[in-house]
Design a protein around this motif. Structure first.
Motif, short mmCIF file in Angstrom:
data_model
loop_
_atom_site.label_atom_id
_atom_site.label_comp_id
_atom_site.label_asym_id
_atom_site.label_seq_id
_atom_site.Cartn_x
_atom_site.Cartn_y
_atom_site.Cartn_z
N GLU A 3 5.37 1.47 -9.69
CA GLU A 3 4.89 0.80 -8.45
C GLU A 3 4.51 -0.49 -8.58
O GLU A 3 3.43 -1.22 -10.03
CB GLU A 3 4.06 1.46 -7.65
CG GLU A 3 3.40 1.07 -6.89
CD GLU A 3 2.53 1.82 -5.77
OE1 GLU A 3 1.72 1.50 -4.82
OE2 GLU A 3 1.80 2.45 -5.99
N TRP A 4 4.47 -2.11 -8.34
CA TRP A 4 4.12 -2.86 -8.61
C TRP A 4 2.42 -3.09 -7.50
O TRP A 4 2.67 -3.04 -6.32
CB TRP A 4 5.00 -4.54 -8.93
CG TRP A 4 5.65 -4.58 -9.62
CD1 TRP A 4 7.11 -4.34 -9.55
CD2 TRP A 4 4.93 -4.94 -10.73
NE1 TRP A 4 7.65 -4.67 -11.17
CE2 TRP A 4 6.45 -5.20 -11.43
CE3 TRP A 4 4.09 -5.09 -11.31
CZ2 TRP A 4 6.60 -5.53 -13.20
CZ3 TRP A 4 4.31 -5.88 -12.60
CH2 TRP A 4 5.25 -5.70 -13.39
N LYS A 5 1.88 -3.01 -8.12
CA LYS A 5 0.24 -3.24 -7.37
C LYS A 5 0.09 -5.03 -7.42
O LYS A 5 -0.07 -5.58 -8.61
CB LYS A 5 -0.83 -2.37 -7.47
CG LYS A 5 -0.55 -1.25 -7.16
CD LYS A 5 -1.62 -0.22 -7.59
CE LYS A 5 -1.65 0.70 -6.97
NZ LYS A 5 -2.83 1.72 -7.69
N ARG A 6 -0.85 -6.24 -6.68
CA ARG A 6 -1.25 -7.46 -6.59
C ARG A 6 -2.76 -7.23 -6.17
O ARG A 6 -3.29 -6.74 -5.14
CB ARG A 6 0.24 -8.48 -5.77
CG ARG A 6 1.27 -8.04 -6.65
CD ARG A 6 2.19 -8.99 -5.82
NE ARG A 6 3.61 -8.50 -6.40
CZ ARG A 6 4.52 -7.26 -6.36
NH1 ARG A 6 3.69 -6.80 -5.61
NH2 ARG A 6 6.19 -7.52 -6.74
N GLU A 9 -4.95 -4.61 -4.61
CA GLU A 9 -4.51 -3.91 -4.99
C GLU A 9 -5.29 -2.93 -6.16
O GLU A 9 -5.29 -1.92 -6.18
CB GLU A 9 -3.09 -3.31 -5.02
CG GLU A 9 -2.58 -3.79 -3.34
CD GLU A 9 -0.92 -4.52 -3.56
OE1 GLU A 9 -0.80 -4.44 -2.15
OE2 GLU A 9 -0.59 -4.29 -4.33
N LEU A 10 -5.47 -3.46 -7.29
CA LEU A 10 -5.47 -3.29 -8.69
C LEU A 10 -7.28 -3.27 -8.29
O LEU A 10 -8.35 -4.60 -7.98
CB LEU A 10 -5.43 -4.07 -9.20
CG LEU A 10 -4.18 -4.03 -10.58
CD1 LEU A 10 -3.18 -4.65 -9.36
CD2 LEU A 10 -3.82 -4.76 -11.58
N ASP A 14 -8.27 -0.83 -12.92
CA ASP A 14 -7.85 -1.50 -14.03
C ASP A 14 -7.70 -2.91 -14.39
O ASP A 14 -7.17 -3.32 -15.38
CB ASP A 14 -6.81 -1.54 -12.47
CG ASP A 14 -6.46 -0.13 -12.02
OD1 ASP A 14 -6.10 1.41 -12.08
OD2 ASP A 14 -6.23 -0.47 -10.40
#
Length: 141
Positions: A3-6, A9-10, A14
């Motif tokens: 899953e990509w987070k951007r 969202e991080l 992270d």
């Protein structure tokens, strides 16, 4: 499952993991890192009025932040703070120092204090030039 987070969202953990991973990888490539924080602060009546912070590594002083309270600027405190950091770095065996700024006046001050501009990038930020300056105490082999 991937899953990509951007962006937001991080979380901070992270972002710290990304930064720490890049630093660790780079230091493993260079080998022999002796990175150590370096800092100094000038206090008047218990109040911080000037300070600097960076690190020493591979016999170089890297100055990240140099700050003086706005109402105290023009009194020579920035130069005095820089000299304090340099003295600590010299005691640690550093042979040169690196600093960057977006301010032409700050670059001129650093040059007055013995730094030489080794690179500049015009319009790094619209209206500002990024100056990279180096001060050499002992030539590297």
């Amino acid at each position: 499952m991937q899953e990509w987070k951007r962006d937001q969202e991080l979380g901070p953990v992270d972002l710290d993991a990304i930064r720490d991973g890049v630093l660790l990888h780079g230091r493993q490539q260079a080998q022999g890192s002796d990175a150590q924080d370096i800092a100094c602060g000038l206090y008047e009546n218990g109040r911080l009025i000037a300070g600097g912070w960076g690190r020493t590594e591979f016999q170089r002083l890297y100055i990240s932040y140099l700050w003086v309270r706005p109402e105290r600027r023009g009194e020579g405190l920035g130069g005095a703070t820089l000299r304090q950091l340099e003295a600590q770095a010299l005691r640690r065996g550093c042979v040169d120092a690196l600093i960057e700024t977006l301010l032409d006046d700050a670059a001129a001050l650093y040059e007055h204090l013995g730094y030489a501009c080794i690179a500049h990038l015009h319009d790094f930020v619209p209206g500002f030039t990024r100056h990279t300056l180096l001060k050499v105490w002992k030539p590297r082999d």
